[in-house]
Design a protein around this motif. Structure first.
Motif, mmCIF file in Angstrom:
data_model
loop_
_atom_site.group_PDB
_atom_site.id
_atom_site.type_symbol
_atom_site.label_atom_id
_atom_site.label_comp_id
_atom_site.label_asym_id
_atom_site.label_seq_id
_atom_site.Cartn_x
_atom_site.Cartn_y
_atom_site.Cartn_z
ATOM 1 N N TRP A 67 0.857 -1.175 0.000
ATOM 2 C CA TRP A 67 0.000 0.000 0.000
ATOM 3 C C TRP A 67 0.895 1.228 0.000
ATOM 4 C CZ3 TRP A 67 -5.518 -0.099 0.823
ATOM 5 C CH2 TRP A 67 -6.046 -1.384 0.924
ATOM 6 N N ARG A 68 0.355 2.373 -0.416
ATOM 7 C CA ARG A 68 1.143 3.609 -0.395
ATOM 8 C C ARG A 68 0.320 4.737 0.227
ATOM 9 N NH1 ARG A 68 -0.476 7.105 -4.372
ATOM 10 N NH2 ARG A 68 -1.671 6.226 -6.097
ATOM 11 N N LEU A 69 1.021 5.666 0.862
ATOM 12 C CA LEU A 69 0.377 6.834 1.461
ATOM 13 C C LEU A 69 -0.078 7.793 0.372
ATOM 14 C CD1 LEU A 69 2.868 7.527 4.377
ATOM 15 C CD2 LEU A 69 0.462 6.936 4.651
ATOM 16 N N THR A 70 -1.232 8.411 0.568
ATOM 17 C CA THR A 70 -1.705 9.406 -0.397
ATOM 18 C C THR A 70 -0.978 10.737 -0.233
ATOM 19 O OG1 THR A 70 -3.482 10.106 1.106
ATOM 20 C CG2 THR A 70 -3.997 8.370 -0.488
ATOM 21 N N GLN A 71 -0.363 10.972 0.937
ATOM 22 C CA GLN A 71 0.417 12.174 1.164
ATOM 23 C C GLN A 71 1.316 11.948 2.377
ATOM 24 O OE1 GLN A 71 -3.271 14.574 2.312
ATOM 25 N NE2 GLN A 71 -1.780 15.417 3.736
ATOM 26 N N THR A 72 2.228 12.883 2.632
ATOM 27 C CA THR A 72 3.085 12.795 3.813
ATOM 28 C C THR A 72 2.568 13.753 4.875
ATOM 29 O OG1 THR A 72 4.588 14.470 2.899
ATOM 30 C CG2 THR A 72 5.114 12.142 2.469
ATOM 31 N N TYR A 73 3.042 13.570 6.114
ATOM 32 C CA TYR A 73 2.547 14.354 7.247
ATOM 33 C C TYR A 73 3.724 14.908 8.046
ATOM 34 C CZ TYR A 73 -1.459 11.573 5.839
ATOM 35 O OH TYR A 73 -2.445 10.972 5.102
ATOM 36 N N PRO A 74 4.478 15.845 7.448
ATOM 37 C CA PRO A 74 5.679 16.365 8.125
ATOM 38 C C PRO A 74 5.329 17.063 9.434
ATOM 39 C CG PRO A 74 5.118 17.696 6.193
ATOM 40 C CD PRO A 74 4.254 16.483 6.152
ATOM 41 N N GLY A 75 6.141 16.802 10.457
ATOM 42 C CA GLY A 75 5.934 17.431 11.755
ATOM 43 C C GLY A 75 4.876 16.775 12.605
ATOM 44 N N GLN A 76 4.191 15.745 12.071
ATOM 45 C CA GLN A 76 3.141 15.066 12.831
ATOM 46 C C GLN A 76 3.378 13.556 12.892
ATOM 47 O OE1 GLN A 76 -0.282 16.565 10.629
ATOM 48 N NE2 GLN A 76 -0.697 18.052 12.239
ATOM 49 N N LEU A 77 3.496 12.926 11.734
ATOM 50 C CA LEU A 77 3.741 11.483 11.672
ATOM 51 C C LEU A 77 4.967 11.210 10.808
ATOM 52 C CD1 LEU A 77 0.337 9.612 11.208
ATOM 53 C CD2 LEU A 77 1.839 9.529 13.188
ATOM 54 N N THR A 78 5.878 10.398 11.323
ATOM 55 C CA THR A 78 7.076 10.017 10.577
ATOM 56 C C THR A 78 7.067 8.516 10.336
ATOM 57 O OG1 THR A 78 8.346 11.815 11.595
ATOM 58 C CG2 THR A 78 9.592 10.015 10.594
ATOM 59 N N VAL A 79 7.267 8.097 9.101
ATOM 60 C CA VAL A 79 7.356 6.674 8.776
ATOM 61 C C VAL A 79 8.708 6.153 9.254
ATOM 62 C CG1 VAL A 79 7.374 4.962 6.929
ATOM 63 C CG2 VAL A 79 5.842 6.935 6.784
ATOM 64 N N THR A 80 8.692 5.080 10.039
ATOM 65 C CA THR A 80 9.934 4.509 10.571
ATOM 66 C C THR A 80 10.266 3.145 9.967
ATOM 67 O OG1 THR A 80 8.716 3.553 12.450
ATOM 68 C CG2 THR A 80 9.720 5.733 12.770
ATOM 69 N N GLN A 81 9.254 2.369 9.572
ATOM 70 C CA GLN A 81 9.492 1.048 8.958
ATOM 71 C C GLN A 81 8.388 0.746 7.964
ATOM 72 O OE1 GLN A 81 10.377 -2.370 11.557
ATOM 73 N NE2 GLN A 81 10.538 -0.936 13.265
ATOM 74 N N VAL A 82 8.739 0.040 6.894
ATOM 75 C CA VAL A 82 7.756 -0.439 5.915
ATOM 76 C C VAL A 82 8.213 -1.813 5.442
ATOM 77 C CG1 VAL A 82 6.700 -0.070 3.657
ATOM 78 C CG2 VAL A 82 7.187 1.889 5.115
ATOM 79 N N HIS A 83 7.315 -2.800 5.497
ATOM 80 C CA HIS A 83 7.644 -4.109 4.937
ATOM 81 C C HIS A 83 6.380 -4.922 4.660
ATOM 82 C CE1 HIS A 83 8.598 -4.369 9.428
ATOM 83 N NE2 HIS A 83 7.434 -4.928 9.317
ATOM 84 N N SER A 84 6.516 -5.904 3.768
ATOM 85 C CA SER A 84 5.433 -6.848 3.461
ATOM 86 C C SER A 84 5.867 -8.229 3.914
ATOM 87 C CB SER A 84 5.125 -6.852 1.967
ATOM 88 O OG SER A 84 4.574 -5.620 1.570
ATOM 89 N N LEU A 85 4.958 -8.911 4.608
ATOM 90 C CA LEU A 85 5.283 -10.213 5.180
ATOM 91 C C LEU A 85 4.191 -11.224 4.868
ATOM 92 C CD1 LEU A 85 6.342 -8.926 8.715
ATOM 93 C CD2 LEU A 85 7.884 -9.688 6.921
#
Length: 258
Positions: A67-85
């Motif tokens: 899946w992909r984010l429709t936008q980024t959220y600077p200063g509020q939410l930071t992506v730290t890990q992404v993986h498919s299992l």
């Protein structure tokens, strides 16, 4: 009792008292929470505090896709890990794989967190190709900037008195259609007029006809209560024509804590 023994007991007592004072004066920081969401949480509201972690697990057709984010959220939410299992629970029985994304809450605010499937039409979920939750990140005594996109249509949002609410809607450049905000009842929330743009020597570039040109409406929460914000995408050349589409958002401003 020997003087050496008395001094040793006194030293131990003093050390214990000092440790108690340190604990009282410098309490251990609160443990950050980890909030995990799956496909069954689609459309829900999520409450986080600054420092909390958010984990989202969604079904996918195989570990190669996600899946992909429709936008980024600077200063509020930071992506730290992404993986498919393969095999990890996503809330959807029978899904062959799970896409997992980790976030860290870094600042206050409210936001529409939306993800779309990286391989449309694959199924394996009651969400189709779209997942959305509304996230509020709080810090006591700090006003929030709450951001809603058109993905939040027909949803609810809770904002505190003094918070700023921005609603960003999709628009088509050069189109005769424009978004219009309907009258707001009961004084719960107020539309903030756009700031005047200072004149510049260079002429402004015209929007490319047919291109995307988002429009943002700014509001401020004034008083406790509930209201509904409604927008119509209307033909500016023909007021009698029915709107092409609309947008609605239920807004609640709770009573402030006493």
């Amino acid at each position: 009792m020997k003087p050496t023994l008395c001094f040793s007991l006194f030293l131990r007592l003093a050390t214990a008292l000092l440790l108690v004072c340190v604990v009282l004066l410098f309490p251990t920081p609160a443990q950050a929470d980890i909030v995990t969401l799956t496909a069954t949480d689609n459309g829900k509201q999520v409450q986080l505090n600054v420092g909390d972690q958010l984990v989202i697990r969604l079904p996918t057709v195989s570990p190669r896709f996600g899946w992909r984010l429709t936008q980024t959220y600077p200063g509020q939410l930071t992506v730290t890990q992404v993986h498919s299992l393969p095999g990890l629970s996503s809330g959807v029985p029978g899904a062959p794989a799970t896409f997992e994304i980790h976030f860290q809450a870094t600042g206050t605010g409210g936001l529409d967190l939306a993800l779309v499937s990286a391989q449309p039409g694959t199924g394996f979920s009651p969400l189709g190709d779209f997942f959305r939750v509304f996230v509020t990140i709080d810090k006591p005594g700090v006003a929030k900037n709450v951001n809603i996109t058109e993905y939040g249509n027909r949803s609810r949002v809770k904002v505190n008195k003094g918070d700023q609410l921005a609603i960003r809607l999709d628009n088509t450049g050069g189109s005769k259609y424009q978004w219009e905000v309907m009258p707001i009842a009961n004084g719960v929330i107020q539309l903030i007029p756009p700031a005047a743009t200072p004149p510049t020597k260079k002429p402004r570039k015209k929007a490319k006809a047919g291109g995307e040109e988002d429009v943002t409406f700014q509001f401020q929460a004034l008083n406790p209560g509930k209201t509904t914000l409604r927008f119509l995408y209307r033909n500016t050349a023909n007021n009698e024509a029915p709107p092409k589409r609309d947008f609605e958002l239920e807004v609640e401003v709770p009573e402030p804590p006493r």
